[in-house]
Design an enzyme around this catalytic site. Structure first.
Site, PDB file in Angstrom:
ATOM      1  N   ASN A 104     -34.915 -39.739  48.475  1.00  0.00           N
ATOM      2  CA  ASN A 104     -33.799 -39.137  47.737  1.00  0.00           C
ATOM      3  C   ASN A 104     -32.947 -40.188  47.027  1.00  0.00           C
ATOM      4  OD1 ASN A 104     -34.618 -36.600  48.518  1.00  0.00           O
ATOM      5  ND2 ASN A 104     -33.255 -36.515  50.299  1.00  0.00           N
ATOM      6  N   GLU A 125     -35.019 -15.751  47.682  1.00  0.00           N
ATOM      7  CA  GLU A 125     -33.873 -16.637  47.884  1.00  0.00           C
ATOM      8  C   GLU A 125     -34.471 -18.008  48.162  1.00  0.00           C
ATOM      9  OE1 GLU A 125     -30.838 -16.020  47.286  1.00  0.00           O
ATOM     10  OE2 GLU A 125     -31.057 -13.858  47.007  1.00  0.00           O
ATOM     11  N   LYS A 184     -40.488 -17.970  53.921  1.00  0.00           N
ATOM     12  CA  LYS A 184     -41.614 -18.129  52.982  1.00  0.00           C
ATOM     13  C   LYS A 184     -42.938 -18.150  53.756  1.00  0.00           C
ATOM     14  CE  LYS A 184     -41.632 -18.593  49.105  1.00  0.00           C
ATOM     15  NZ  LYS A 184     -41.640 -17.623  47.968  1.00  0.00           N
ATOM     16  N   THR A 225     -44.297 -22.356  48.774  1.00  0.00           N
ATOM     17  CA  THR A 225     -43.777 -23.718  48.845  1.00  0.00           C
ATOM     18  C   THR A 225     -44.527 -24.544  49.886  1.00  0.00           C
ATOM     19  OG1 THR A 225     -41.839 -24.932  49.653  1.00  0.00           O
ATOM     20  CG2 THR A 225     -42.026 -22.694  50.381  1.00  0.00           C
ATOM     21  N   ASP A 226     -44.500 -25.860  49.711  1.00  0.00           N
ATOM     22  CA  ASP A 226     -45.088 -26.739  50.732  1.00  0.00           C
ATOM     23  C   ASP A 226     -44.215 -26.804  51.980  1.00  0.00           C
ATOM     24  OD1 ASP A 226     -42.967 -28.230  49.703  1.00  0.00           O
ATOM     25  OD2 ASP A 226     -44.151 -30.033  49.307  1.00  0.00           O
ATOM     26  N   GLU A 227     -42.982 -26.262  51.901  1.00  0.00           N
ATOM     27  CA  GLU A 227     -42.084 -26.362  53.056  1.00  0.00           C
ATOM     28  C   GLU A 227     -42.576 -25.543  54.240  1.00  0.00           C
ATOM     29  OE1 GLU A 227     -37.894 -26.437  52.177  1.00  0.00           O
ATOM     30  OE2 GLU A 227     -38.270 -27.059  50.111  1.00  0.00           O
ATOM     31  N   LEU A 275     -30.890 -30.676  44.515  1.00  0.00           N
ATOM     32  CA  LEU A 275     -30.572 -32.100  44.407  1.00  0.00           C
ATOM     33  C   LEU A 275     -30.477 -32.596  42.957  1.00  0.00           C
ATOM     34  CD1 LEU A 275     -30.212 -34.848  45.966  1.00  0.00           C
ATOM     35  CD2 LEU A 275     -32.620 -35.240  45.448  1.00  0.00           C
ATOM     36  N   PHE A 295     -35.087 -19.987  38.087  1.00  0.00           N
ATOM     37  CA  PHE A 295     -35.477 -21.289  37.522  1.00  0.00           C
ATOM     38  C   PHE A 295     -36.965 -21.322  37.121  1.00  0.00           C
ATOM     39  CE2 PHE A 295     -37.008 -25.549  39.368  1.00  0.00           C
ATOM     40  CZ  PHE A 295     -37.047 -26.189  38.140  1.00  0.00           C
ATOM     41  N   PRO A 311     -23.383 -36.612  46.596  1.00  0.00           N
ATOM     42  CA  PRO A 311     -23.478 -36.461  48.056  1.00  0.00           C
ATOM     43  C   PRO A 311     -24.913 -36.563  48.571  1.00  0.00           C
ATOM     44  CG  PRO A 311     -23.167 -34.311  47.005  1.00  0.00           C
ATOM     45  CD  PRO A 311     -23.187 -35.324  45.903  1.00  0.00           C
ATOM     46  N   TYR A 359     -35.164 -20.683  55.340  1.00  0.00           N
ATOM     47  CA  TYR A 359     -35.869 -20.498  54.061  1.00  0.00           C
ATOM     48  C   TYR A 359     -37.376 -20.665  54.243  1.00  0.00           C
ATOM     49  CZ  TYR A 359     -38.031 -21.918  49.662  1.00  0.00           C
ATOM     50  OH  TYR A 359     -38.903 -22.058  48.602  1.00  0.00           O
ATOM     51  N   ARG A 368     -39.312 -36.415  49.044  1.00  0.00           N
ATOM     52  CA  ARG A 368     -39.834 -35.195  48.433  1.00  0.00           C
ATOM     53  C   ARG A 368     -40.863 -35.599  47.376  1.00  0.00           C
ATOM     54  NH1 ARG A 368     -37.886 -33.789  52.389  1.00  0.00           N
ATOM     55  NH2 ARG A 368     -36.379 -32.120  52.814  1.00  0.00           N
TER      56      ARG A 368
HETATM   57  P1  NAD Z   1     -34.434 -19.341  42.030  1.00  0.00           P
HETATM   58  O1  NAD Z   1     -33.525 -19.114  43.176  1.00  0.00           O
HETATM   59  O2  NAD Z   1     -33.993 -20.153  40.880  1.00  0.00           O
HETATM   60  O3  NAD Z   1     -34.922 -17.943  41.430  1.00  0.00           O
HETATM   61  C1  NAD Z   1     -35.310 -16.879  42.264  1.00  0.00           C
HETATM   62  C2  NAD Z   1     -35.152 -15.595  41.471  1.00  0.00           C
HETATM   63  O4  NAD Z   1     -35.552 -14.509  42.339  1.00  0.00           O
HETATM   64  C3  NAD Z   1     -33.705 -15.323  41.046  1.00  0.00           C
HETATM   65  O5  NAD Z   1     -33.681 -14.955  39.677  1.00  0.00           O
HETATM   66  C4  NAD Z   1     -33.275 -14.162  41.928  1.00  0.00           C
HETATM   67  O6  NAD Z   1     -32.333 -13.298  41.285  1.00  0.00           O
HETATM   68  C5  NAD Z   1     -34.596 -13.470  42.192  1.00  0.00           C
HETATM   69  N1  NAD Z   1     -34.577 -12.686  43.442  1.00  0.00           N
HETATM   70  C6  NAD Z   1     -34.240 -13.133  44.671  1.00  0.00           C
HETATM   71  N2  NAD Z   1     -34.303 -12.119  45.548  1.00  0.00           N
HETATM   72  C7  NAD Z   1     -34.716 -11.024  44.852  1.00  0.00           C
HETATM   73  C8  NAD Z   1     -34.941  -9.678  45.205  1.00  0.00           C
HETATM   74  N3  NAD Z   1     -34.721  -9.226  46.456  1.00  0.00           N
HETATM   75  N4  NAD Z   1     -35.358  -8.815  44.238  1.00  0.00           N
HETATM   76  C9  NAD Z   1     -35.535  -9.246  42.952  1.00  0.00           C
HETATM   77  N5  NAD Z   1     -35.291 -10.502  42.563  1.00  0.00           N
HETATM   78  C10 NAD Z   1     -34.888 -11.385  43.510  1.00  0.00           C
HETATM   79  O7  NAD Z   1     -35.768 -19.936  42.693  1.00  0.00           O
HETATM   80  P2  NAD Z   1     -36.940 -20.804  42.032  1.00  0.00           P
HETATM   81  O8  NAD Z   1     -36.664 -22.221  42.318  1.00  0.00           O
HETATM   82  O9  NAD Z   1     -37.156 -20.325  40.654  1.00  0.00           O
HETATM   83  O10 NAD Z   1     -38.163 -20.366  42.958  1.00  0.00           O
HETATM   84  C11 NAD Z   1     -39.051 -19.330  42.562  1.00  0.00           C
HETATM   85  C12 NAD Z   1     -40.158 -19.222  43.604  1.00  0.00           C
HETATM   86  O11 NAD Z   1     -40.857 -20.469  43.696  1.00  0.00           O
HETATM   87  C13 NAD Z   1     -39.659 -18.930  45.018  1.00  0.00           C
HETATM   88  O12 NAD Z   1     -40.541 -18.015  45.626  1.00  0.00           O
HETATM   89  C14 NAD Z   1     -39.701 -20.277  45.720  1.00  0.00           C
HETATM   90  O13 NAD Z   1     -39.913 -20.116  47.105  1.00  0.00           O
HETATM   91  C15 NAD Z   1     -40.903 -20.906  45.044  1.00  0.00           C
HETATM   92  N6  NAD Z   1     -40.898 -22.372  45.011  1.00  0.00           N
HETATM   93  C16 NAD Z   1     -39.817 -23.061  44.519  1.00  0.00           C
HETATM   94  C17 NAD Z   1     -39.856 -24.455  44.465  1.00  0.00           C
HETATM   95  C18 NAD Z   1     -38.705 -25.243  43.913  1.00  0.00           C
HETATM   96  O14 NAD Z   1     -38.700 -26.475  44.013  1.00  0.00           O
HETATM   97  N7  NAD Z   1     -37.714 -24.626  43.291  1.00  0.00           N
HETATM   98  C19 NAD Z   1     -40.991 -25.142  44.907  1.00  0.00           C
HETATM   99  C20 NAD Z   1     -42.081 -24.402  45.399  1.00  0.00           C
HETATM  100  C21 NAD Z   1     -42.018 -23.014  45.433  1.00  0.00           C
HETATM  101  P1  TYD Z   2     -33.122 -29.586  47.680  1.00  0.00           P
HETATM  102  O1  TYD Z   2     -33.033 -29.815  46.211  1.00  0.00           O
HETATM  103  O2  TYD Z   2     -32.140 -28.656  48.328  1.00  0.00           O
HETATM  104  O3  TYD Z   2     -34.627 -29.124  47.963  1.00  0.00           O
HETATM  105  P2  TYD Z   2     -35.390 -28.906  49.405  1.00  0.00           P
HETATM  106  O4  TYD Z   2     -34.400 -28.936  50.498  1.00  0.00           O
HETATM  107  O5  TYD Z   2     -35.994 -27.557  49.223  1.00  0.00           O
HETATM  108  O6  TYD Z   2     -36.391 -30.016  49.477  1.00  0.00           O
HETATM  109  O7  TYD Z   2     -33.040 -30.995  48.405  1.00  0.00           O
HETATM  110  C1  TYD Z   2     -33.943 -32.041  48.097  1.00  0.00           C
HETATM  111  C2  TYD Z   2     -33.626 -33.206  49.005  1.00  0.00           C
HETATM  112  O8  TYD Z   2     -32.334 -33.716  48.675  1.00  0.00           O
HETATM  113  C3  TYD Z   2     -33.558 -32.835  50.489  1.00  0.00           C
HETATM  114  O9  TYD Z   2     -34.071 -33.922  51.254  1.00  0.00           O
HETATM  115  C4  TYD Z   2     -32.077 -32.661  50.745  1.00  0.00           C
HETATM  116  C5  TYD Z   2     -31.447 -33.661  49.797  1.00  0.00           C
HETATM  117  N1  TYD Z   2     -30.112 -33.322  49.276  1.00  0.00           N
HETATM  118  C6  TYD Z   2     -29.074 -34.261  49.374  1.00  0.00           C
HETATM  119  O10 TYD Z   2     -29.249 -35.370  49.912  1.00  0.00           O
HETATM  120  N2  TYD Z   2     -27.857 -33.931  48.848  1.00  0.00           N
HETATM  121  C7  TYD Z   2     -27.609 -32.720  48.270  1.00  0.00           C
HETATM  122  O11 TYD Z   2     -26.449 -32.480  47.837  1.00  0.00           O
HETATM  123  C8  TYD Z   2     -28.691 -31.787  48.166  1.00  0.00           C
HETATM  124  C9  TYD Z   2     -28.463 -30.433  47.532  1.00  0.00           C
HETATM  125  C10 TYD Z   2     -29.917 -32.128  48.690  1.00  0.00           C
END
Ligand code: NAD
Ligand code: TYD
Length: 351
Positions: free
Chosen positions: A251, A84, A156, A127-129, A192, A11, A207, A152, A216
């Protein structure tokens, strides 16, 4: 400059490449991704013909593959997105998170440290998590204590610690960004916002874990990508920057806004969509609230988010409505199995 982007078919990585590859023809971008379930090479169709963009399939847990890639490509900069990323999957099955997020980061750090050339920067996307949950007050700053709740976020956190340790011990030149929740095009519909958009358009249950009161702090994905590029250009080596859009929402508020936008774009009644909201079993260890203080990034690197939550969400809803082929392509049998298992326990409806 040659920039190695890991996880660029996911993503955030694909939004980053779509934004930066055309803008910087003077740089070479190499995307390495294992092509896991959340990735999609179609995300990158707009840049696949660009001469400064290349893709190679590689799993970061393959230590020889990572070392070979480093020696062959000799990147100057690494931008490490690969991980992941879904909390609920990490609860059901943590092993892949330990492997990709911790061992994968370790392999990449070692390849960087032992490279026969001298790469200039390792940028780690986090991530902030990692900071765990906030109560009703306060925001995360860069030196908030680490207190992760889920497999997760613990994986991280471990990867952040590895990066800083490689900095202190081996002098590895790094920067780290810890960002709040992202939303936008190409997000796999297990998270979400895309899940709610698709369910609302199909009139199936929305859900909500528990009472939907968890908070969030949302940031449009392009704003996150611009923040990372800003840190590459202006961030000091050895520093960490928090990234967030000052957009805290419960949410339920997010879901209500999605219902309103979907209804508006499709000429439907928003109330009938809101009635699809269904309370399901809460996530174990569910963090109550995240909120980012991004003052350091704003002050030191002059970064500001462009999108408001409403403008970013409207763009996102439009994108999912306008791209049914993409949606169909990611909805494999494995995706349907995940939904069936995860949401098997629906029990009540919100009023
Ligand atoms: P995503 O799951 O959409 O994409 C992750 C990508 O990494 C995928 O294309 C997957 O194939 C690849 N990948 C996973 N394991 C791998 C491995 N062992 N070798 C090579 N490729 C691998 O995740 P995203 O939402 O795009 O997140 C990207 C980064 O940003 C992550 O490190 C995540 O922790 C961080 N991040 C995400 C968010 C969010 O809200 N999505 C917020 C803050 C930080
Ligand atoms: P998510 O998108 O999984 O991100 P993160 O857990 O990394 O913050 O979830 C965002 C928020 O939405 C979290 O508080 C969990 C909630 N959530 C639901 O209530 N229903 C759902 O089906 C999902 C996927 C998440």
């Amino acid at each position: 400059m040659k920039i190695l982007v890991t996880g660029g078919a996911g993503f955030i990585g694909s939004n980053f490449l779509n934004l930066l590859v055309p803008r910087h023809p003077e740089h070479q971008f190499l995307n390495i991704d294992k092509l896991g379930y959340a990735s999609n090479l179609h995300n990158l169709s707009a840049i696949e013909g660009c001469s400064n963009y290349h893709f190679a399939r590689l799993d970061l847990t393959d230590v020889d593959g990572v070392n070979d890639c480093f020696e062959r490509e000799a990147p100057d900069v690494v931008v490490h997105f690969a991980a992941e990323s879904h909390v609920d999957r990490s609860i059901k099955s943590p092993t892949g998170f330990i492997q990709s997020n911790i061992v994968g980061t370790f392999n990449l750090l070692e390849a960087f440290r032992n490279a026969s050339h001298t790469p200039s920067r390792f940028h780690h996307v986090s991530t902030d998590e990692v900071y765990g949950s906030l109560g009703p007050e306060g925001r995360f700053v860069e030196d908030s204590p680490y207190d992760p709740s889920s497999p997760y976020s613990a994986s991280k956190a471990a990867s952040d610690h590895l990066v800083r340790a490689w900095g202190r011990t081996y002098g590895l030149p790094f920067t780290i960004t810890n960002c709040s929740n992202n939303y936008g095009p190409f997000q796999f519909p297990e998270k979400l916002i895309p899940l709610m958009i698709l369910n609302a358009t199909e009139h199936v249950a929305l859900p909500v874990y528990g009472q939907g009161l968890n908070v969030r702090d949302w940031l449009y994905v392009d704003d996150h990508c611009e923040a990372i590029w800003t840190v590459l250009e202006k961030g000091q080596l050895g520093e960490t920057y928090n990234v967030g859009g000052d957009s805290e929402k419960k949410n339920l508020e997010v879901i209500h806004e999605i219902c309103d936008i979907v209804a508006d774009l499709r000429g439907e009644d928003p109330e009938s969509l809101r009635q699809l909201i269904t309370s399901v079993t809460d996530r174990p260890g569910h963090d109550l609230r995240y909120a980012i203080d991004a003052t350091k990034l704003e002050r030191d690197c002059a970064w500001r988010p462009r999108e408001s939550f409403h403008s970013g969400l409207e763009k996102t809803v439009r994108w999912y409505l306008d791209n049914p082929a993409w949606v169909e392509s990611v909805r494999t049998g494995a995706y349907r199995d995940w939904l069936a298992t995860q949401y098997a326990t629906d029990r009540s409806t919100h009023d």
